[in-house]
Design an enzyme around this catalytic site. Structure first.
Site, PDB file in Angstrom:
ATOM      1  N   HIS A  84     -47.261  30.387  28.158  1.00  0.00           N
ATOM      2  CA  HIS A  84     -46.423  30.614  29.402  1.00  0.00           C
ATOM      3  C   HIS A  84     -46.900  29.588  30.370  1.00  0.00           C
ATOM      4  O   HIS A  84     -48.142  29.574  30.860  1.00  0.00           O
ATOM      5  CB  HIS A  84     -46.614  32.132  29.779  1.00  0.00           C
ATOM      6  CG  HIS A  84     -45.977  32.183  31.117  1.00  0.00           C
ATOM      7  ND1 HIS A  84     -44.196  32.370  31.038  1.00  0.00           N
ATOM      8  CD2 HIS A  84     -46.299  32.524  32.539  1.00  0.00           C
ATOM      9  CE1 HIS A  84     -44.166  32.651  32.542  1.00  0.00           C
ATOM     10  NE2 HIS A  84     -45.303  32.644  33.182  1.00  0.00           N
ATOM     11  N   ALA A  93     -16.021  11.823  18.440  1.00  0.00           N
ATOM     12  CA  ALA A  93     -16.926  12.805  18.994  1.00  0.00           C
ATOM     13  C   ALA A  93     -18.037  13.248  18.134  1.00  0.00           C
ATOM     14  O   ALA A  93     -18.382  14.493  18.198  1.00  0.00           O
ATOM     15  CB  ALA A  93     -16.159  14.110  19.661  1.00  0.00           C
ATOM     16  N   ARG A 141     -20.492   6.288   9.429  1.00  0.00           N
ATOM     17  CA  ARG A 141     -20.893   4.807   8.661  1.00  0.00           C
ATOM     18  C   ARG A 141     -20.701   5.240   7.353  1.00  0.00           C
ATOM     19  O   ARG A 141     -20.524   6.316   6.651  1.00  0.00           O
ATOM     20  CB  ARG A 141     -22.601   4.969   9.108  1.00  0.00           C
ATOM     21  CG  ARG A 141     -22.754   4.597  10.520  1.00  0.00           C
ATOM     22  CD  ARG A 141     -24.196   4.500  11.067  1.00  0.00           C
ATOM     23  NE  ARG A 141     -25.066   3.641  10.267  1.00  0.00           N
ATOM     24  CZ  ARG A 141     -24.861   2.398  10.707  1.00  0.00           C
ATOM     25  NH1 ARG A 141     -24.226   2.005  11.956  1.00  0.00           N
ATOM     26  NH2 ARG A 141     -25.521   1.362  10.322  1.00  0.00           N
TER      27      ARG A 141
HETATM   28  P1  FAD Z   1     -31.228   0.729   7.422  1.00  0.00           P
HETATM   29  O1  FAD Z   1     -31.942   1.111   8.638  1.00  0.00           O
HETATM   30  O2  FAD Z   1     -29.662   0.518   7.495  1.00  0.00           O
HETATM   31  O3  FAD Z   1     -32.092  -0.373   6.808  1.00  0.00           O
HETATM   32  C1  FAD Z   1     -31.371  -1.366   5.551  1.00  0.00           C
HETATM   33  C2  FAD Z   1     -31.947  -2.684   5.816  1.00  0.00           C
HETATM   34  O4  FAD Z   1     -31.545  -3.335   4.492  1.00  0.00           O
HETATM   35  C3  FAD Z   1     -31.181  -3.502   6.820  1.00  0.00           C
HETATM   36  O5  FAD Z   1     -32.040  -4.053   7.672  1.00  0.00           O
HETATM   37  C4  FAD Z   1     -30.285  -4.220   6.205  1.00  0.00           C
HETATM   38  O6  FAD Z   1     -30.066  -5.623   6.677  1.00  0.00           O
HETATM   39  C5  FAD Z   1     -31.146  -4.545   4.949  1.00  0.00           C
HETATM   40  N1  FAD Z   1     -30.375  -5.084   3.731  1.00  0.00           N
HETATM   41  C6  FAD Z   1     -29.097  -4.309   3.169  1.00  0.00           C
HETATM   42  N2  FAD Z   1     -28.678  -5.027   1.880  1.00  0.00           N
HETATM   43  C7  FAD Z   1     -29.618  -5.866   1.609  1.00  0.00           C
HETATM   44  C8  FAD Z   1     -29.717  -7.014   0.597  1.00  0.00           C
HETATM   45  N3  FAD Z   1     -28.989  -6.755  -0.243  1.00  0.00           N
HETATM   46  N4  FAD Z   1     -30.885  -7.520   0.688  1.00  0.00           N
HETATM   47  C9  FAD Z   1     -31.748  -7.390   1.634  1.00  0.00           C
HETATM   48  N5  FAD Z   1     -31.789  -6.820   2.623  1.00  0.00           N
HETATM   49  C10 FAD Z   1     -30.661  -5.902   2.771  1.00  0.00           C
HETATM   50  N6  FAD Z   1     -31.134   8.504  12.867  1.00  0.00           N
HETATM   51  C11 FAD Z   1     -31.992   9.271  13.262  1.00  0.00           C
HETATM   52  O7  FAD Z   1     -32.576  10.132  12.488  1.00  0.00           O
HETATM   53  N7  FAD Z   1     -32.164   9.503  14.490  1.00  0.00           N
HETATM   54  C12 FAD Z   1     -31.427   8.914  15.610  1.00  0.00           C
HETATM   55  O8  FAD Z   1     -31.776   9.040  16.753  1.00  0.00           O
HETATM   56  C13 FAD Z   1     -30.411   7.894  15.150  1.00  0.00           C
HETATM   57  N8  FAD Z   1     -29.650   7.139  16.055  1.00  0.00           N
HETATM   58  C14 FAD Z   1     -28.919   6.497  15.624  1.00  0.00           C
HETATM   59  C15 FAD Z   1     -28.131   5.617  16.477  1.00  0.00           C
HETATM   60  C16 FAD Z   1     -27.356   4.585  16.137  1.00  0.00           C
HETATM   61  C17 FAD Z   1     -26.530   3.806  17.231  1.00  0.00           C
HETATM   62  C18 FAD Z   1     -27.260   4.355  14.824  1.00  0.00           C
HETATM   63  C19 FAD Z   1     -26.238   3.272  14.272  1.00  0.00           C
HETATM   64  C20 FAD Z   1     -27.792   5.130  13.892  1.00  0.00           C
HETATM   65  C21 FAD Z   1     -28.712   6.024  14.186  1.00  0.00           C
HETATM   66  N9  FAD Z   1     -29.427   6.812  13.303  1.00  0.00           N
HETATM   67  C22 FAD Z   1     -30.256   7.697  13.723  1.00  0.00           C
HETATM   68  C23 FAD Z   1     -29.271   6.496  11.827  1.00  0.00           C
HETATM   69  C24 FAD Z   1     -30.427   5.719  11.496  1.00  0.00           C
HETATM   70  O9  FAD Z   1     -30.421   4.648  11.910  1.00  0.00           O
HETATM   71  C25 FAD Z   1     -30.331   5.422   9.707  1.00  0.00           C
HETATM   72  O10 FAD Z   1     -30.196   6.723   8.981  1.00  0.00           O
HETATM   73  C26 FAD Z   1     -31.458   4.839   9.297  1.00  0.00           C
HETATM   74  O11 FAD Z   1     -31.488   3.416   9.765  1.00  0.00           O
HETATM   75  C27 FAD Z   1     -31.146   4.594   7.762  1.00  0.00           C
HETATM   76  O12 FAD Z   1     -32.303   3.830   7.122  1.00  0.00           O
HETATM   77  P2  FAD Z   1     -32.343   3.057   5.770  1.00  0.00           P
HETATM   78  O13 FAD Z   1     -33.724   2.495   5.666  1.00  0.00           O
HETATM   79  O14 FAD Z   1     -31.606   3.733   4.713  1.00  0.00           O
HETATM   80  O15 FAD Z   1     -31.280   1.888   6.156  1.00  0.00           O
HETATM   81  P1  NAD Z   2     -20.393  10.976  12.860  1.00  0.00           P
HETATM   82  O1  NAD Z   2     -20.111  11.481  11.620  1.00  0.00           O
HETATM   83  O2  NAD Z   2     -21.455  12.007  13.455  1.00  0.00           O
HETATM   84  O3  NAD Z   2     -19.148  11.386  13.660  1.00  0.00           O
HETATM   85  C1  NAD Z   2     -18.009  10.665  13.434  1.00  0.00           C
HETATM   86  C2  NAD Z   2     -16.837  11.490  14.241  1.00  0.00           C
HETATM   87  O4  NAD Z   2     -15.597  10.774  14.353  1.00  0.00           O
HETATM   88  C3  NAD Z   2     -16.491  12.868  13.650  1.00  0.00           C
HETATM   89  O5  NAD Z   2     -16.755  13.882  14.400  1.00  0.00           O
HETATM   90  C4  NAD Z   2     -15.103  12.670  12.918  1.00  0.00           C
HETATM   91  O6  NAD Z   2     -14.286  13.849  12.848  1.00  0.00           O
HETATM   92  C5  NAD Z   2     -14.596  11.623  13.908  1.00  0.00           C
HETATM   93  N1  NAD Z   2     -13.496  10.810  13.497  1.00  0.00           N
HETATM   94  C6  NAD Z   2     -13.377  10.112  12.281  1.00  0.00           C
HETATM   95  N2  NAD Z   2     -12.373   9.474  12.092  1.00  0.00           N
HETATM   96  C7  NAD Z   2     -11.653   9.301  13.055  1.00  0.00           C
HETATM   97  C8  NAD Z   2     -10.538   9.025  13.555  1.00  0.00           C
HETATM   98  N3  NAD Z   2      -9.873   8.164  13.117  1.00  0.00           N
HETATM   99  N4  NAD Z   2     -10.080   9.318  15.114  1.00  0.00           N
HETATM  100  C9  NAD Z   2     -10.755  10.017  15.754  1.00  0.00           C
HETATM  101  N5  NAD Z   2     -12.034  10.762  15.338  1.00  0.00           N
HETATM  102  C10 NAD Z   2     -12.374  10.338  14.067  1.00  0.00           C
HETATM  103  O7  NAD Z   2     -20.511   9.551  12.706  1.00  0.00           O
HETATM  104  P2  NAD Z   2     -21.189   8.389  13.916  1.00  0.00           P
HETATM  105  O8  NAD Z   2     -20.977   9.288  15.370  1.00  0.00           O
HETATM  106  O9  NAD Z   2     -20.397   7.290  13.847  1.00  0.00           O
HETATM  107  O10 NAD Z   2     -22.494   8.230  13.389  1.00  0.00           O
HETATM  108  C11 NAD Z   2     -22.975   7.761  12.059  1.00  0.00           C
HETATM  109  C12 NAD Z   2     -24.036   8.337  11.550  1.00  0.00           C
HETATM  110  O11 NAD Z   2     -25.269   7.819  12.261  1.00  0.00           O
HETATM  111  C13 NAD Z   2     -24.257   9.573  11.422  1.00  0.00           C
HETATM  112  O12 NAD Z   2     -24.085  10.064  10.171  1.00  0.00           O
HETATM  113  C14 NAD Z   2     -25.439  10.068  12.096  1.00  0.00           C
HETATM  114  O13 NAD Z   2     -26.122  11.080  11.284  1.00  0.00           O
HETATM  115  C15 NAD Z   2     -26.241   8.802  12.395  1.00  0.00           C
HETATM  116  N6  NAD Z   2     -26.785   8.840  13.827  1.00  0.00           N
HETATM  117  C16 NAD Z   2     -27.457   9.930  14.163  1.00  0.00           C
HETATM  118  C17 NAD Z   2     -28.037  10.028  15.248  1.00  0.00           C
HETATM  119  C18 NAD Z   2     -29.202  10.914  15.572  1.00  0.00           C
HETATM  120  O14 NAD Z   2     -29.492  11.540  14.649  1.00  0.00           O
HETATM  121  N7  NAD Z   2     -29.204  11.473  16.793  1.00  0.00           N
HETATM  122  C19 NAD Z   2     -27.760   9.242  16.503  1.00  0.00           C
HETATM  123  C20 NAD Z   2     -26.668   8.395  16.018  1.00  0.00           C
HETATM  124  C21 NAD Z   2     -26.086   8.219  14.793  1.00  0.00           C
END
Ligand code: FAD
Ligand code: NAD
Length: 483
Positions: free
Chosen positions: A455, A193, A283
């Site tokens: 407002h 969650a 993650r």
């Molecule tokens: P990434 O975006 O993961 O990019 C890394 C890139 O490096 C990838 O394209 C990968 O293919 C490439 N790569 C890896 N290893 C190599 C290599 N050796 N050589 C070449 N390329 C490589 N964050 C928010 O702030 N707001 C949100 O609303 C939000 N929503 C999310 C929803 C979901 C479903 C998920 C999964 C994540 C969300 N996040 C959100 C988290 C956000 O996506 C990540 O924090 C962000 O993308 C991290 O950026 P980054 O540049 O560190 O890595």
């Molecule tokens: P999260 O860390 O937000 O939540 C994972 C949840 O899973 C936690 O509440 C944890 O207690 C629970 N959990 C862990 N192991 C479990 C198990 N075995 N059984 C049941 N519950 C368990 O991670 P997420 O939702 O996977 O998101 C990953 C990352 O992506 C987050 O760090 C977040 O910052 C980023 N993200 C950000 C946004 C946003 O900014 N709106 C949206 C999506 C993702």
């Protein structure tokens, strides 16, 4: 492709591509290496643009409109007849948005003179003044050694897998799979969650799925302010999200096209069947093929690249940013770190303020916060004062049909300094930016009290929350606390 650059960035996500663009602006010769292939095509934008922030928000918007059309428009006197959802069309819209943005990043790199190298980057030697990066092309797997004065590691993160619920890409999926269900599951299980569980759980619930969310921890939304978490729990329950805290999934397996989930709570075991199961338990930093064994970059015991506050690694001239390093896994944090690293390479001295990084959960209402929550402030020894204001007494929220939730401020009672802002409200993600700016300028509660808020706006609740911290909110009865 050249064989020598000022800067090589490995990873083209929000951290990496912004760093590359900034370096291009500053006149450096830059290559950005990314190995991502999205739906058959090499793609920039990383997790965020392809399978994260953007596609999830596209689906949240579509599903919210579907729900509003079904349940909210009638209150305005608008009749629609039967409302239906075309999932294929909704996914098409999401893909078009993703494509527009990832294509836009490719144009921006080109326009800033950055070479986009499609393939894997491996830091082979980080020790000398000329770093060596091996580039393995996606197209033909050919290998080239590139030298660079500076390297930024930005390889991001991937979903954590758990042995009790192995993903199969069809019935048991991670967040990426959950963005692409071709039909609405009748029953959907979610493990975790957290942010993804709440956002993607909400998408499919709004579209008609019965959603059960299993959370191992006893407390719901442990990272949020306790009042916010409590309100969120109540609202999500009312919306029909069945969130089960303190419940551990011990097994999940596919039988006759259904996922049978075994869970345990207070020593009791039960089984439930779902059409789909999303595993979203966090993650982990991703460093496959990123570092040659002897390249000299230190990792932490959690597998993150070890960096200081300025994102410097253990080797001079090599920086690491974003999900690969300590701190929240958020796109905006990755972006700011990328810009900081490049500007430091360029000789400037910017610093990311990690105390004012905003968290947003894009449910409805949204949940967002910046700074310390009440408990954290107390744990840090502050003499805390707080104030909150309910959206049920905010005219604009009611006019919008969004009178749910509240805005809360947390402050140091001794100095009056604002320490945090927390919101569960329509537009909370935008609202708390006011708190971020106020905190950056070391504002007091009195500053927020003395400013004139327009407002009718939802922002007025920020003003009232600040007034309420001193017992003087106007649209709440606070006579006893009057100064
Ligand atoms: P990434 O975006 O993961 O990019 C890394 C890139 O490096 C990838 O394209 C990968 O293919 C490439 N790569 C890896 N290893 C190599 C290599 N050796 N050589 C070449 N390329 C490589 N964050 C928010 O702030 N707001 C949100 O609303 C939000 N929503 C999310 C929803 C979901 C479903 C998920 C999964 C994540 C969300 N996040 C959100 C988290 C956000 O996506 C990540 O924090 C962000 O993308 C991290 O950026 P980054 O540049 O560190 O890595
Ligand atoms: P999260 O860390 O937000 O939540 C994972 C949840 O899973 C936690 O509440 C944890 O207690 C629970 N959990 C862990 N192991 C479990 C198990 N075995 N059984 C049941 N519950 C368990 O991670 P997420 O939702 O996977 O998101 C990953 C990352 O992506 C987050 O760090 C977040 O910052 C980023 N993200 C950000 C946004 C946003 O900014 N709106 C949206 C999506 C993702």
């Amino acid at each position: 492709m050249k064989d020598n650059y000022d800067l090589v960035v490995i990873g083209g996500g929000p951290g990496g591509y912004e760093a590359a663009i900034r370096a291009g602006q500053l006149g450096m010769s830059v290559a950005c290496i990314d190995k991502r292939v999205y739906k058959g095509e090499p793609a920039l934008g990383g997790t965020c643009l392809n399978v994260g922030c953007i596609p999830s928000k596209a689906l949240l918007e579509s599903s919210h409109r579907y729900e509003a059309a079904q349940h909210e428009l009638a209150d305005h006197g608008i009749s629609t007849g039967e409302v239906s959802i075309d999932v294929a069309k909704m996914l098409e819209r999401k893909e078009a948005i993703v494509k527009q943005l990832t294509g836009g990043v490719a144009m921006l790199l080109k326009g800033n003179g950055v070479d986009w190298l499609q393939g894997w980057g491996t830091l082979v030697d980080a020790k000398g003044s000329d770093k060596k990066v091996k580039f393995t092309a996606l197209e033909d797997e050919s290998e080239t050694t590139i030298t660079a004065k500076y390297v930024i590691l930005a390889s991001g993160s991937v979903p954590i897998e758990i042995p009790v619920a192995k993903t199969d890409g069809e019935h048991i999926v991670d967040s990426t799979g959950a963005l692409d269900f071709t039909e609405v599951p009748k029953r959907l299980g979610v493990i975790g969650a957290g942010v993804i569980g709440l956002e993607l759980g909400s998408v499919w619930r709004r579209l008609g799925a019965e959603v059960v969310v299993y959370e191992a921890l006893p407390e719901f939304l442990a990272a949020a302010d306790k009042d916010v978490a409590k309100e969120a729990g109540k609202l999500f329950k009312k919306q029909g999200l069945d969130i089960r805290v303190n419940t551990k999934v011990t097994n999940a397996e596919v039988k006759d096209g259904q996922v049978v989930v075994t869970s345990e709570k207070d020593g009791e075991t039960s089984d439930e069947s779902f059409d789909k199961l999303i595993v979203c338990v966090g993650r982990r930093a991703y460093s496959e093929k990123l570092l040659a064994d002897d390249c000299g970059i230190k990792l932490t015991d959690r597998g993150l690249v070890d960096v200081n506050e300025q994102c410097k690694t253990s080797q001079d001239g090599v920086y690491a940013i974003g999900d690969l390093v300590r701190g929240p896994m958020l796109a905006h944090k990755a972006m700011e770190e990328g810009m900081m690293a490049v500007e430091r390479i360029h000789g400037e001295k910017p610093q990311v303020n990690y105390d004012t990084i905003i968290n947003v959960i894009y449910t409805h209402p949204e949940i967002a916060w910046v700074g310390l929550n009440e408990q954290e402030a107390k744990d840090q020894g502050y003499d805390v004062k707080s104030g909150s204001f309910s959206l049920a007494a905010n005219g604009r929220a009611l006019a919008q049909g969004e009178g749910q939730g509240f805005i809360k401020v947390v402050a140091d009672a001794k100095t009056d300094r604002l320490l945090g802002m927390h919101a569960i409200s329509a537009g909370a993600g935008d609202i708390v930016h006011q708190g971020m700016i106020a905190m950056e300028f070391v504002s007091s509660i009195e500053d927020l009290q003395l400013m004139t808020f327009a407002h009718p706006t939802i922002s007025e609740a920020v003003h009232e929350a600040a007034l309420s911290a001193d017992g003087r909110a106007i649209h709440a009865i606070q006579r006893k606390k009057r100064k």
